[in-house]
Design an enzyme around this catalytic site. Structure first.
Site, PDB file in Angstrom:
ATOM      1  N   GLY A 195       0.822  -1.207   0.000  1.00  0.00           N
ATOM      2  CA  GLY A 195       0.000   0.000   0.000  1.00  0.00           C
ATOM      3  C   GLY A 195       0.855   1.255   0.000  1.00  0.00           C
ATOM      4  O   GLY A 195       1.968   1.263  -0.527  1.00  0.00           O
ATOM      5  N   ASN A 196       0.331   2.320   0.617  1.00  0.00           N
ATOM      6  CA  ASN A 196       1.033   3.598   0.577  1.00  0.00           C
ATOM      7  C   ASN A 196       1.942   3.785   1.784  1.00  0.00           C
ATOM      8  O   ASN A 196       1.855   3.059   2.782  1.00  0.00           O
ATOM      9  CB  ASN A 196       0.025   4.756   0.466  1.00  0.00           C
ATOM     10  CG  ASN A 196      -0.912   4.816   1.664  1.00  0.00           C
ATOM     11  OD1 ASN A 196      -0.493   4.972   2.803  1.00  0.00           O
ATOM     12  ND2 ASN A 196      -2.211   4.691   1.405  1.00  0.00           N
ATOM     13  N   VAL A 199       0.299   4.585   5.492  1.00  0.00           N
ATOM     14  CA  VAL A 199      -0.168   3.411   6.238  1.00  0.00           C
ATOM     15  C   VAL A 199       1.014   2.507   6.563  1.00  0.00           C
ATOM     16  O   VAL A 199       1.054   1.875   7.629  1.00  0.00           O
ATOM     17  CB  VAL A 199      -1.244   2.651   5.436  1.00  0.00           C
ATOM     18  CG1 VAL A 199      -1.690   1.394   6.183  1.00  0.00           C
ATOM     19  CG2 VAL A 199      -2.441   3.554   5.169  1.00  0.00           C
ATOM     20  N   GLU A 217       5.688  -3.292   0.772  1.00  0.00           N
ATOM     21  CA  GLU A 217       5.713  -3.018  -0.670  1.00  0.00           C
ATOM     22  C   GLU A 217       4.958  -1.717  -0.875  1.00  0.00           C
ATOM     23  O   GLU A 217       3.722  -1.700  -0.882  1.00  0.00           O
ATOM     24  CB  GLU A 217       5.065  -4.173  -1.441  1.00  0.00           C
ATOM     25  CG  GLU A 217       4.967  -3.948  -2.942  1.00  0.00           C
ATOM     26  CD  GLU A 217       6.322  -3.844  -3.621  1.00  0.00           C
ATOM     27  OE1 GLU A 217       6.461  -3.004  -4.535  1.00  0.00           O
ATOM     28  OE2 GLU A 217       7.234  -4.593  -3.238  1.00  0.00           O
ATOM     29  N   CYS A 251       0.776   0.722  -8.531  1.00  0.00           N
ATOM     30  CA  CYS A 251       1.850   1.331  -7.739  1.00  0.00           C
ATOM     31  C   CYS A 251       3.066   1.673  -8.590  1.00  0.00           C
ATOM     32  O   CYS A 251       3.832   2.575  -8.243  1.00  0.00           O
ATOM     33  CB  CYS A 251       2.246   0.421  -6.589  1.00  0.00           C
ATOM     34  SG  CYS A 251       2.976  -1.150  -7.092  1.00  0.00           S
TER      35      CYS A 251
END
Length: 418
Positions: A195-196, A199, A217, A251
C-alpha cells in the site's frame, strides 16, 4: 473476531499441521485449482468493482499467480532441504548446516487495486512454508472488500482452498481501518503490507511493539523521463498504456513525465492519439477503461486537479466514479499534483532543461519505486547506477514500459527461522 482468528491460527501452527511438505504441496495445488476453475467469476467481480477489462485480470493477476504456484510446487523440496555450510576452527568437528523452518503466524494485508495478485502471491510463499526465501505458514489475510461480490469471493476462499479442512490455518478477515488496527494489536511473527507509505509507517510502528519484522511493498511518485532524441510515437504508446491501465491505480505506473520544453507539445499529441486508439473518442463508454475504486479516492483525485486546466481529458462523472485519462502540461514542481502519489488517471508533465536537471529534480524528492527512461542514448538508458538516481528498489525502465515486479519467489520476503 480478529483476536480469536489469530489465536486459532497460532494453535494450528503449534500443532504442526502445516509442516509436512506433502500438505503444503496439496494446499498449493488446491489454490491453483481454485484460481483455474474460478477465473471467469474473478474477472466478473473485478469488472463490477472497477470496470476492469476482461483481458486485464488474467494478464495482471491470474497468470502470474499460477506460474508462481507451479514454481513453488516444483522447488519446494529443494528449498526445504538442509544446506551445508563451510566450517571454521570452532566447528571443524561438527556437522554444520542450515535447516529452514516455518517462522510462525504471518499477517498479509492485501491491497484493493490488484486484490488477487497482491494478496495471494504472499500466500503462495506462506503455504510453501519452511523455505528460506518466502513467508512461513500459516497466514492470516486482511482484505479491504469493496463490493458484496468481492466479499463473497474472499469469504469462500478459505473453505474452497482447504476443501473444508484446516480452515483455521488460513482465516480471511474482510474489513477496513478498524479491522486493520485490531489485527495490528495482535502479535504476529511477520507482517506483509502492500500500500502507501502513510499506512506503511503505521504498520511498522504497530509491528515494532512486538519486535515483529515487516515486509513493506510501498508506492511512490515514479518518474518517466523522455529524451528529445527518442521515437516519441513508441514512447507515448508505452507510457499511455502503463499510466492508464487499471485507471492509473497501479503502484508502478508512471506518476509524472519529465521532458524538455521543445518536445512537450509533441508528447501531449502523441498521448492524445494513443488514447483515441486505445479507448476511442469516449473512454467512458469503452469496455477497456476502468473506474476509481470508491468515492473517497474519486474526490481526492478531483481535488488534486483543482486549479489546473487539462490539456487532454479532464472530464469526470461522480456517479460512476469516472475520471477521463487526463494530461496536464507545464505543471510547476510545487504544484499539489507533485506532492503525493497520484494513483489515478492524471498525468502531469514537468519540463526540465536536460538530463542533469531531470536527475536533480528526481533526487531532490523521496525515492521513487520505479524509474522509466525513454532515450536512444545508451548512457542515458543505463539507468540510475550511471547517473546516480536513487530508487526504493532496483527497478528502472529503459526504452520500454514493462511490468516491474519481482521474479516469482526469487526475492527474500518474510524472515525465516534457522
Amino acid at each position: 473476531m480478529e483476536k480469536q482468528a489469530v489465536q486459532r491460527a497460532r494453535e494450528a501452527f503449534l500443532a504442526g499441521r502445516s509442516r509436512p511438505l506433502e500438505f503444503r504441496v496439496q494446499q498449493l495445488k488446491s489454490l491453483q485449482r481454485m484460481i483455474t476453475d474460478r477465473q471467469g467469476e474473478i474477472a466478473t467481480a473485478l469488472k463490477q468493482d472497477i470496470n476492469r477489462s476482461q483481458y486485464d485480470t488474467p494478464l495482471f493477476e491470474l497468470i502470474g499467480l499460477e506460474n508462481e504456484i507451479r514454481l513453488a510446487v516444483s522447488k519446494l523440496a529443494q528449498w526445504a532441504a538442509p544446506r551445508p555450510v563451510e566450517r571454521n576452527l570452532l566447528t571443524i568437528s561438527d556437522q554444520a548446516y542450515i535447516q529452514p523452518e516455518p517462522l510462525g503466524v504471518v499477517l498479509i494485508i492485501g491491497a484493493w487495486n490488484y486484490p488477487w495478485a497482491l494478496t495471494l502471491q504472499p500466500l503462495v510463499g506462506a503455504i510453501a512454508a519452511g523455505t528460506p526465501q518466502r513467508p512461513p505458514p500459516p497466514s492470516l489475510f486482511l482484505l479491504s472488500c469493496h463490493t458484496s461480490k468481492q466479499l463473497w469471493f474472499w469469504d469462500e476462499l478459505s473453505c474452497e482452498l482447504m476443501l473444508g479442512s484446516f480452515q483455521e490455518l488460513y482465516p480471511v478477515v474482510c474489513g477496513g481501518v478498524s479491522e486493520t488496527q485490531e489485527l495490528l494489536r495482535q502479535r504476529f511473527d511477520h507482517v506483509f503490507y502492500t500500500g502507501n507509505s502513510t499506512v506503511g509507517k503505521l504498520v511498522m510502528e504497530a509491528a515494532a511493539r512486538h519486535l515483529t519484522p515487516v515486509t513493506l511493498e510501498l508506492g511512490g511518485k515514479s518518474p518517466c523521463y523522455i529524451d528529445k532524441d527518442v521515437d516519441l510515437r513508441v514512447a507515448c504508446r508505452r507510457i499511455t498504456w502503463g499510466k492508464f491501465v487499471n485507471c492509473g491505480q497501479t503502484c508502478i505506473a508512471p506518476d509524472y513525465i519529465l521532458c524538455e520544453p521543445s518536445i512537450q507539445n509533441r508528447v501531449v499529441e502523441g498521448i492524445r492519439q494513443t488514447l483515441l486508439e486505445f479507448y476511442g473518442p469516449d473512454p467512458k463508454s469503452s469496455p477497456d477503461y476502468g473506474r476509481i475504486i470508491n468515492q473517497r479516492h474519486f474526490n481526492r483525485l478531483m481535488t488534486l486537479l483543482e486549479g489546473y486546466t487539462a490539456t487532454v481529458g479532464g472530464q469526470s462523472d461522480s456517479s460512476q466514479r469516472y475520471i477521463a485519462p487526463t494530461v496536464v502540461k507545464d505543471v510547476p514542481p510545487q504544484a499539489r499534483l507533485m506532492q503525493e502519489e497520484i494513483f489515478g488517471p492524471l498525468l502531469p508533465i514537468v519540463t526540465v532543461s536536460d538530463i542533469d536537471d531531470a536527475i536533480h529534480f528526481i533526487n531532490e524528492r523521496e525515492k521513487p519505486l520505479a524509474l522509466y527512461v525513454f532515450s536512444s542514448n545508451k548512457k542515458v538508458r543505463s539507468g540510475g547506477s550511471y547517473y546516480g538516481v536513487r530508487l526504493k528498489s532496483p527497478k528502472n525502465g529503459r526504452t520500454k514500459w514493462r511490468l516491474h515486479l519481482p521474479n516469482p519467489l526469487k526475492s527474500p520476503q518474510f524472515g525465516h527461522r534457522i
